[in-house]
Design a protein around this motif. Structure first.
Motif, PDB file in Angstrom:
ATOM      1  N   HIS A  14      -7.188  -7.907  -5.618  1.00  0.00           N
ATOM      2  CA  HIS A  14      -7.033  -7.626  -4.190  1.00  0.00           C
ATOM      3  C   HIS A  14      -6.016  -8.578  -3.565  1.00  0.00           C
ATOM      4  O   HIS A  14      -5.163  -8.152  -2.765  1.00  0.00           O
ATOM      5  CB  HIS A  14      -8.378  -7.753  -3.475  1.00  0.00           C
ATOM      6  CG  HIS A  14      -8.285  -7.551  -1.995  1.00  0.00           C
ATOM      7  ND1 HIS A  14      -8.186  -8.607  -1.102  1.00  0.00           N
ATOM      8  CD2 HIS A  14      -8.265  -6.416  -1.241  1.00  0.00           C
ATOM      9  CE1 HIS A  14      -8.108  -8.135   0.121  1.00  0.00           C
ATOM     10  NE2 HIS A  14      -8.160  -6.819   0.068  1.00  0.00           N
ATOM     11  N   THR A  18      -2.333  -7.408  -1.868  1.00  0.00           N
ATOM     12  CA  THR A  18      -2.077  -7.622  -0.441  1.00  0.00           C
ATOM     13  C   THR A  18      -1.056  -8.729  -0.182  1.00  0.00           C
ATOM     14  O   THR A  18      -0.744  -9.012   0.972  1.00  0.00           O
ATOM     15  CB  THR A  18      -3.385  -7.960   0.301  1.00  0.00           C
ATOM     16  OG1 THR A  18      -4.040  -9.074  -0.337  1.00  0.00           O
ATOM     17  CG2 THR A  18      -4.321  -6.770   0.308  1.00  0.00           C
ATOM     18  N   HIS A  19      -0.530  -9.330  -1.249  1.00  0.00           N
ATOM     19  CA  HIS A  19       0.512 -10.368  -1.102  1.00  0.00           C
ATOM     20  C   HIS A  19       1.662 -10.088  -2.069  1.00  0.00           C
ATOM     21  O   HIS A  19       2.001 -10.926  -2.918  1.00  0.00           O
ATOM     22  CB  HIS A  19      -0.063 -11.763  -1.354  1.00  0.00           C
ATOM     23  CG  HIS A  19      -1.086 -12.200  -0.354  1.00  0.00           C
ATOM     24  ND1 HIS A  19      -2.397 -11.748  -0.377  1.00  0.00           N
ATOM     25  CD2 HIS A  19      -0.996 -13.044   0.708  1.00  0.00           C
ATOM     26  CE1 HIS A  19      -3.057 -12.297   0.625  1.00  0.00           C
ATOM     27  NE2 HIS A  19      -2.237 -13.079   1.301  1.00  0.00           N
ATOM     28  N   SER A 150       5.610  -3.557   4.119  1.00  0.00           N
ATOM     29  CA  SER A 150       4.328  -4.050   3.603  1.00  0.00           C
ATOM     30  C   SER A 150       4.355  -4.163   2.086  1.00  0.00           C
ATOM     31  O   SER A 150       3.669  -5.002   1.503  1.00  0.00           O
ATOM     32  CB  SER A 150       3.189  -3.123   4.043  1.00  0.00           C
ATOM     33  OG  SER A 150       3.276  -1.861   3.393  1.00  0.00           O
ATOM     34  N   ASN A 153       6.812  -7.186   1.531  1.00  0.00           N
ATOM     35  CA  ASN A 153       6.337  -8.413   2.183  1.00  0.00           C
ATOM     36  C   ASN A 153       7.446  -9.094   2.991  1.00  0.00           C
ATOM     37  O   ASN A 153       7.700 -10.290   2.867  1.00  0.00           O
ATOM     38  CB  ASN A 153       5.762  -9.389   1.146  1.00  0.00           C
ATOM     39  CG  ASN A 153       4.827 -10.421   1.776  1.00  0.00           C
ATOM     40  OD1 ASN A 153       4.461 -10.300   2.948  1.00  0.00           O
ATOM     41  ND2 ASN A 153       4.446 -11.421   1.009  1.00  0.00           N
TER      42      ASN A 153
END
Length: 278
Positions: A14, A18-19, A150, A153
């Motif tokens: 996760h 998300t990074h 997104s 990043n």
């Protein structure tokens, strides 16, 4: 916090998802889970194999004292082909045709799942590039820009047609619309773009490429660097375009007298091959 390996794998996955494009050290994960670096390394091998098997992306290892791992999202070719085929079916409906040869796409650009997948496709084509910021023109390109940002990043900057008092001093240029041949304006806050920044330009629809060319000129005003251009749909009718190098996911090939719309895949896979060394 001390976690069981199964829970640790879930949390690490996760975090990486998300990074994206962020260098994460083994020390960070080791301290986060209270585990030895050797255990973390074994976990990362499992995650790496899973990402690549499922076509989610690749986990790049950066050696050295300041190294770690970096998650780079990408999409499998067959997945991209299936998604684009679905989009073609949706956009080929007769009732989508608008005056001026445009297509109604508001419902598509308003669907989070669809927009996020479009962002993943665009990011996949540029995932080897060094990109600092995404640029788009108000308004319909905004969801595509944020979806791509997104995945990469990076931040988004929005070029407007008129200045806003809340944005401070701005840089304004005039450009010629490629389709209507009218002179129009676009503005960007002076604080919006740093000199030397590497910029990816994204838009939803392109006929002659006047808006794209205008944003390219605006980037030059800031002494920044244009890395690439990407558009969801381009038209075939205007050739050559005002921009020389751009990615298009779809192409509006023809509209016959009965209003039948012929949409096909654009030049996307030319960029995909280059990015993935196919």
């Amino acid at each position: 916090m001390k976690l069981k390996r199964s829970s640790r794998l879930v949390d690490m996955t996760h975090y990486l998802l998300t990074h994206p494009h962020e260098l994460v050290s083994l020390t960070f994960f080791s301290e986060r889970y209270g585990s030895a670096k050797s255990s973390i390394s074994e976990d990362l091998v499992i995650i790496k194999e899973s990402f690549e098997t499922q076509g989610i992306g690749m986990l790049m290892t950066v050696p050295g004292a300041s190294g770690g791992v970096k998650f780079l999202p990408f999409i499998k070719r067959e997945t991209a082909e299936q998604f684009l085929s679905t989009l073609i079916t949706k956009l080929s409906s007769k009732d989508r045709l608008l005056p001026g040869g445009y297509l109604y796409m508001t419902d598509i650009l308003g669907d989070p799942l669809t927009v996020n997948e479009i962002g993943r496709l665009i990011a996949s084509a540029f995932f080897h590039q060094s990109i600092d910021v995404i640029m788009t023109m108000e308004t319909k390109g905004i969801p595509l820009a944020y979806a791509t940002a997104s995945q990469l990043n990076v931040p988004v900057i929005i070029v407007r047609r008129s200045s806003k008092v809340t944005e401070g001093s701005t840089v304004s240029i005039n450009y010629v619309s490629g389709s209507s041949k009218r002179i129009q304006s676009m503005v960007l806050p002076r604080r919006g773009l740093q000199s030397g920044a590497k910029v990816l330009v994204i838009d939803d629809f392109m006929k002659a490429g006047g808006t794209m060319k205008g944003m390219e000129n605006l980037i030059n005003e800031f002494d920044a660097e244009l890395v690439g251009c990407a558009v969801l749909v381009e038209t075939k009718e205007v050739s050559p375009k005002l921009v020389n190098d751009y990615l298009s996911l779809l192409k509006l090939n023809e509209i016959d007298d009965s209003g039948e719309i012929a949409v096909g895949i654009g030049n996307y896979f030319n960029y995909f091959k280059e990015a993935h060394h196919e």
